[in-house]
Enzyme design. Sequence first.
Site, PDB file in Angstrom:
ATOM      1  N   CYS A 187       0.845  -1.203   0.000  1.00 63.27           N
ATOM      2  CA  CYS A 187       0.000   0.000   0.000  1.00 63.27           C
ATOM      3  C   CYS A 187       0.879   1.251   0.000  1.00 63.27           C
ATOM      4  O   CYS A 187       0.594   2.222  -0.706  1.00 63.27           O
ATOM      5  CB  CYS A 187      -0.912   0.022   1.228  1.00 63.27           C
ATOM      6  SG  CYS A 187      -2.056  -1.359   1.328  1.00 63.27           S
ATOM      7  N   ASP A 563      32.435  -2.683  31.223  1.00 63.70           N
ATOM      8  CA  ASP A 563      33.473  -1.875  31.849  1.00 63.70           C
ATOM      9  C   ASP A 563      33.175  -1.856  33.347  1.00 63.70           C
ATOM     10  O   ASP A 563      32.006  -1.804  33.738  1.00 63.70           O
ATOM     11  CB  ASP A 563      33.432  -0.458  31.268  1.00 63.70           C
ATOM     12  CG  ASP A 563      34.363   0.481  32.008  1.00 63.70           C
ATOM     13  OD1 ASP A 563      35.558   0.166  32.097  1.00 63.70           O
ATOM     14  OD2 ASP A 563      33.882   1.515  32.513  1.00 63.70           O
TER      15      ASP A 563
END
Length: 868
Positions: A187, A563
């Site tokens: 569409c 970390d």
Amino acid sequence: MEDKCCSSNEKELITVESNKGCCSSQSEKVEGSNVEKIDSCCSSTDESLNSTNIKKTGSVSSCCSSNDEDTNQSTSTEKSSCCSSKMEESPINHTTSTEGKKVEYRIHGMDCPSCALTIEKGLNGLHDIKEVKVNYNTAKLQVVGNDGLSFDQVENTVQKLGFTAEPLKQNKKVKTYSVEGMDCGSCAKSIENHLNTIPKVKNVNVNFSTGKMKVEHENSVDEIVSEVSKIGFKASVFENGSKPTETPKNKEGYGLIIFTGILIALGFIGSYNGISPILTTILYAVAIVISGFKPVKSAYYAIKSRSLDMNVLMSAAAIGAALIGEWFEGATVVWLFALGTALQNRSIEQTRKSIRNLMDLAPSEAWIKVGSELVKKQVEDVAVGETVVIKPGDRIPLDGEIIQGETSVNQAPITGESIPVDKLIGDSVYAGTINENGSIDIRVTKLVEDTTISKIIHLVEEAQEQKAPTQAFIDKFASIYTPIVFVLALVVIVLPPLLGFGTWGEWVYKGLALLVVACPCALVISTPVAIVSAIGNAAKNGVLIKGGTFLEKAGAINAIAFDKTGTLTEGKPKVFEINALTVSEEELISTALTLEDYSTHPIAKTIVGYAKDKGIQSKNGELFKSIVGKGVKATIDGEIHYAGNLKLFEDMHIPLGNVKTQVKEIQSQGKTVVIIGTQIEIMGVISVSDTIRTTTVKALNGLKQVGVNQVVMLTGDNEGTAKMISKEANVNRYFAELLPEDKVDAIKQLQNEGHKVAMVGDGINDAPALATANLGIAMGGAGTDTAMETADIILMADNLEKLPHTIKLSRKALAIIKQNIWFSLIVKFIALVLIFPGWLTLWLAVLSDTGAAIIVILNALRLLKVKG
């Protein structure tokens, strides 16, 4: 040979043999005389970035940046990551001597620095182009051209290369529309093709997933709305980026569906009760006209614009059925199609609400303090620096800083945190959050379009518009599948009866059934709805996933590296213990304060802060000097004093006695030790520790429960500290004593072991490792623009508690996408098989398509309900 423009502020730039990147820095000197090939964009704020020792590196295909005083890459063999430095945002060289038309774009779809190079090379081939610069980190493109340059041509070229260019300064001729009624990707394509046939329309981009359309046009808005309505859809414009209105319920549409359903039922019942066949045929014909008007009208414009969407296929099937006398079949086909479309639209609208709900968070008006009076203003009219008054219970309208009052703020809309956060004078607050208690005054720090909530909305919309690899593959498959089956249907209609195998009516009917099966609507819709739902759910929970690509990657992750400092731990060291040996405790702290006051090291700052909180005064010191990697020294009362690690005092051969054993024991407990002394004696020891976050253990255990089998810690700390923190956090393994470049090696080691690795950091200092990992996840996005720019996934809150939900949601999304794809393919396959024995009726074919589409949408909507 120089294939690209390199600009910098450095004093010396030696052209390399082949420089295919854009090297931009604020460094004093960049030397690349021995570099064979640099394929990257290198940016840094170092004092000296020296690459003279890079010998035979072959290819440095990354973007490298650091804050180091000297970056030496002599041992580098290949770097394929993108590193970004500690900066707000790399500008795209707005200062240029080139005169001409200049425009900047945001580029969507780049996933590595080589994409930037591809765009540059593609655009450099255009006429009237003077200069092209693409910054991968900020996803920005700057184009400078002659007066004859068409910027439509620029955008079209970028699109042909597989990316999307969005003008940063919005072209006044470009308007954004909301489109209702689209039930699958074909569409959107039909709307694009139709509008592109209108001379005054320069460019069209329709996104089915978000229900949005961007059109650059010279004719009126009403004409665009009218043209869209011709092909069966409803468009409404967003004025000045305003919030979209709630989609109204299409009661008239449902009324027509009910009415035509009654007509078909009456005709069907009448055919068994002796009612005239002409009357039943009339009932069916009226039903076909009413329900089929919209799809036939849409089909006409689709064919006119050379599209082959569901409207074309369904209309051909219905008209064909009527022509061969199958009026009941034709009426049933259009009725089922209308009902299926309405249900699809209603279902998919729920996924689009995720954006609308975000937009509704921030109020549209604010109370501004002008002298002693309060004036109500639209948030668009509020300037930076103005004072906004927020009463208890009100939503905060703009980002700002508290200048009066204290309160607690519910930040769940931004960060997903369920517990309100206490806010004092000087603290930042965000638009869309809720002031729980006291009345506060805030100084506005960002305009409405720059607020954190605005950036979140932009990122979520951008993410939902991006095609994931699976979706791109499905779209390509559908674009090949549909015309092949369409041609096959024509062959089935014509060839067998010509060869004498059965009647024309029999084969025309089978061909029509095959036409209906030719539309892969359920297949095409299976992926984007799932991605939009998952990204919307994540945003609601304070997690920004920047596209379907990263959603898919997150679902495949089986190892996560963290970390340590600021991620697993608070990142705010505290003085744990003072052990004075030859002087009083106060004397020891005073000496430590004097030595550390000039240092910028986090541990030094911790000791200074501790001393000042205790009200202890520093001594008179002079000749301060930093001893790199070891500590500091200064002359106090005519004698040299030192503060540093064990190595500093060992190297000076100062008698340590049993201090060495004491230091080793403290380090084994995960603490950092600072020794204070002179050249003659050790005065005392101060131990400092960084505490683990309260959410860390719960988050890491949650990750293991959702199937992440390797949880890894990366740290620059000593082995003892790393071992202790790893036990507390319950990680599988750790890598200790790492420099920033060593973290990259650790990530590569995990990848070489066969893991799909995600890296979690702050989005700035850990940039090399974030880029090397398969997936970069930044923390604390609410406070850092850089994190929001550079990472693939952003945890808006400064904690890890939403990470297990993100992985769980991504895996659920992947599972649902696979379920949808397989279900769609199996339904199509069964329908195709049933056609030739004559078992598949036309209405069953429609049901297999629209029914399957509704089922995959509803299945995808389950992602909106996944709990955080």
